[in-house]
Design a protein around this motif. Sequence first.
Motif, PDB file in Angstrom:
ATOM      1  N   LEU A 104       1.761   2.761   7.463  1.00 15.53           N
ATOM      2  CA  LEU A 104       2.046   4.003   6.368  1.00 15.53           C
ATOM      3  C   LEU A 104       2.308   3.445   4.893  1.00 15.53           C
ATOM      4  N   MET A 105       3.161   2.372   4.925  1.00 15.45           N
ATOM      5  CA  MET A 105       3.450   1.782   3.742  1.00 15.45           C
ATOM      6  C   MET A 105       2.505   1.296   3.011  1.00 15.45           C
ATOM      7  N   GLN A 106       1.616   0.507   3.706  1.00 19.26           N
ATOM      8  CA  GLN A 106       0.264  -0.108   3.331  1.00 19.26           C
ATOM      9  C   GLN A 106      -0.801   0.987   2.618  1.00 19.26           C
ATOM     10  N   VAL A 107      -0.846   2.199   3.325  1.00 16.62           N
ATOM     11  CA  VAL A 107      -1.644   3.184   2.888  1.00 16.62           C
ATOM     12  C   VAL A 107      -1.306   3.628   1.417  1.00 16.62           C
ATOM     13  N   GLU A 108       0.341   4.124   1.506  1.00 19.16           N
ATOM     14  CA  GLU A 108       0.808   4.579   0.068  1.00 19.16           C
ATOM     15  C   GLU A 108       0.745   3.398  -0.664  1.00 19.16           C
ATOM     16  N   SER A 109       0.669   2.228  -0.480  1.00 16.51           N
ATOM     17  CA  SER A 109       0.720   1.035  -1.538  1.00 16.51           C
ATOM     18  C   SER A 109      -0.776   1.052  -2.171  1.00 16.51           C
ATOM     19  N   LEU A 110      -1.627   1.463  -1.355  1.00 19.54           N
ATOM     20  CA  LEU A 110      -2.966   1.366  -1.871  1.00 19.54           C
ATOM     21  C   LEU A 110      -3.253   2.498  -2.698  1.00 19.54           C
ATOM     22  N   LEU A 111      -2.852   3.551  -2.469  1.00 20.87           N
ATOM     23  CA  LEU A 111      -3.046   4.686  -3.171  1.00 20.87           C
ATOM     24  C   LEU A 111      -2.255   5.229  -4.445  1.00 20.87           C
ATOM     25  N   THR A 112      -0.953   4.304  -4.670  1.00 20.66           N
ATOM     26  CA  THR A 112      -0.110   4.106  -5.578  1.00 20.66           C
ATOM     27  C   THR A 112      -0.453   2.742  -6.563  1.00 20.66           C
ATOM     28  N   GLY A 113      -1.608   2.219  -6.274  1.00 18.92           N
ATOM     29  CA  GLY A 113      -1.598   0.797  -6.958  1.00 18.92           C
ATOM     30  C   GLY A 113      -1.835   0.841  -8.370  1.00 18.92           C
ATOM     31  N   VAL A 151      -0.440  12.020 -15.819  1.00 21.82           N
ATOM     32  CA  VAL A 151       0.109  12.319 -14.815  1.00 21.82           C
ATOM     33  C   VAL A 151      -0.729  11.909 -13.294  1.00 21.82           C
ATOM     34  N   TYR A 152      -0.158  11.244 -12.425  1.00 23.60           N
ATOM     35  CA  TYR A 152      -0.706  10.468 -11.294  1.00 23.60           C
ATOM     36  C   TYR A 152      -0.106  11.016 -10.020  1.00 23.60           C
ATOM     37  N   LEU A 153      -0.947  11.174  -8.863  1.00 22.36           N
ATOM     38  CA  LEU A 153      -0.452  11.520  -7.630  1.00 22.36           C
ATOM     39  C   LEU A 153      -1.459  11.294  -6.657  1.00 22.36           C
ATOM     40  N   TRP A 154      -1.315  11.139  -5.339  1.00 23.40           N
ATOM     41  CA  TRP A 154      -2.030  10.941  -4.288  1.00 23.40           C
ATOM     42  C   TRP A 154      -2.130  12.127  -3.130  1.00 23.40           C
ATOM     43  N   THR A 155      -3.148  12.066  -2.472  1.00 22.61           N
ATOM     44  CA  THR A 155      -3.546  13.405  -1.766  1.00 22.61           C
ATOM     45  C   THR A 155      -4.552  12.845  -0.658  1.00 22.61           C
ATOM     46  N   ASP A 156      -4.924  13.918   0.396  1.00 23.12           N
ATOM     47  CA  ASP A 156      -5.811  13.636   1.384  1.00 23.12           C
ATOM     48  C   ASP A 156      -6.737  14.770   1.616  1.00 23.12           C
ATOM     49  N   LEU A 157      -7.636  14.724   2.626  1.00 19.70           N
ATOM     50  CA  LEU A 157      -8.570  15.877   2.747  1.00 19.70           C
ATOM     51  C   LEU A 157      -7.767  17.024   3.397  1.00 19.70           C
ATOM     52  N   GLY A 158      -6.869  16.656   3.880  1.00 21.35           N
ATOM     53  CA  GLY A 158      -5.775  17.809   4.612  1.00 21.35           C
ATOM     54  C   GLY A 158      -5.286  18.952   3.421  1.00 21.35           C
ATOM     55  N   CYS A 159      -5.228  18.569   2.212  1.00 18.31           N
ATOM     56  CA  CYS A 159      -4.631  19.218   1.103  1.00 18.31           C
ATOM     57  C   CYS A 159      -5.692  19.837   0.257  1.00 18.31           C
TER      58      CYS A 159
END
Length: 221
Positions: free
Chosen positions: A115-124, A167-175
């Motif tokens: 999970l931390m790796q996923v967040e790191s990729l998305l906030t890179g 402005v920066y954010l991350w999300t996925d298909l469920g949102c």
Amino acid sequence: MTLRTEEYRPEFFRTCVDIMGDTWNFNEYFPGLRISNLINELFFQSAIIGMNHREVIVDDSGNAHGYLFGKLPGEPGVPLQTARDNVRLALRLLYHYLAGSFGDRKNARKIAIDLMQVESLLTGKKTPEHAYVGLFFVSSSLRGMGWGKRLMDRFENKARYRDASAVYLWTDLGCNYGFYDHYGFTRVVEIASPLLSKFTGGINGFAYEKRLDGASFSQSV
């Protein structure tokens, strides 16, 4: 039902976690979880640490119906409080890990790292000059009524005042990611992960950026 926006308070915690859980239910990744909703609570708790913008939609009974937690650059913060919150969270995580609350420890550790790796990729691509949206949810009963736009407008206004570059954010298909496409955001990262919603092997996670060019807005929001 009368709704208003307020600064986040601890008494909103439970309903805020429930709203997030309707879209992102991280509990399901821990099959041996011994305490109901523990992972969602911990994720929410970690996500709001250090956020200096904490706006919540609440009703007269004190129930949350949506919120935007974000980090504004140049906004006076409370580093001591942030440090304390991080220590409290770390101790809570350690306690539950040692107590076996997450189920199998080896599996729990692997999922947490993933999970931390996923967040790191998305906030890179996030930089200190960005205004970062950490959590942004509106309950399904309010969607289409302008509450999400109202929350984002106020955050963007403050971001411009603080001279944020974007402005920066991350999300996925469920949102409701279409909201960002219509609001003027551009996708800057795309990933595929089974730890994000609606994974079928293809892209299901995105990071968005909205550039804030031009004059600053008024501080009044």
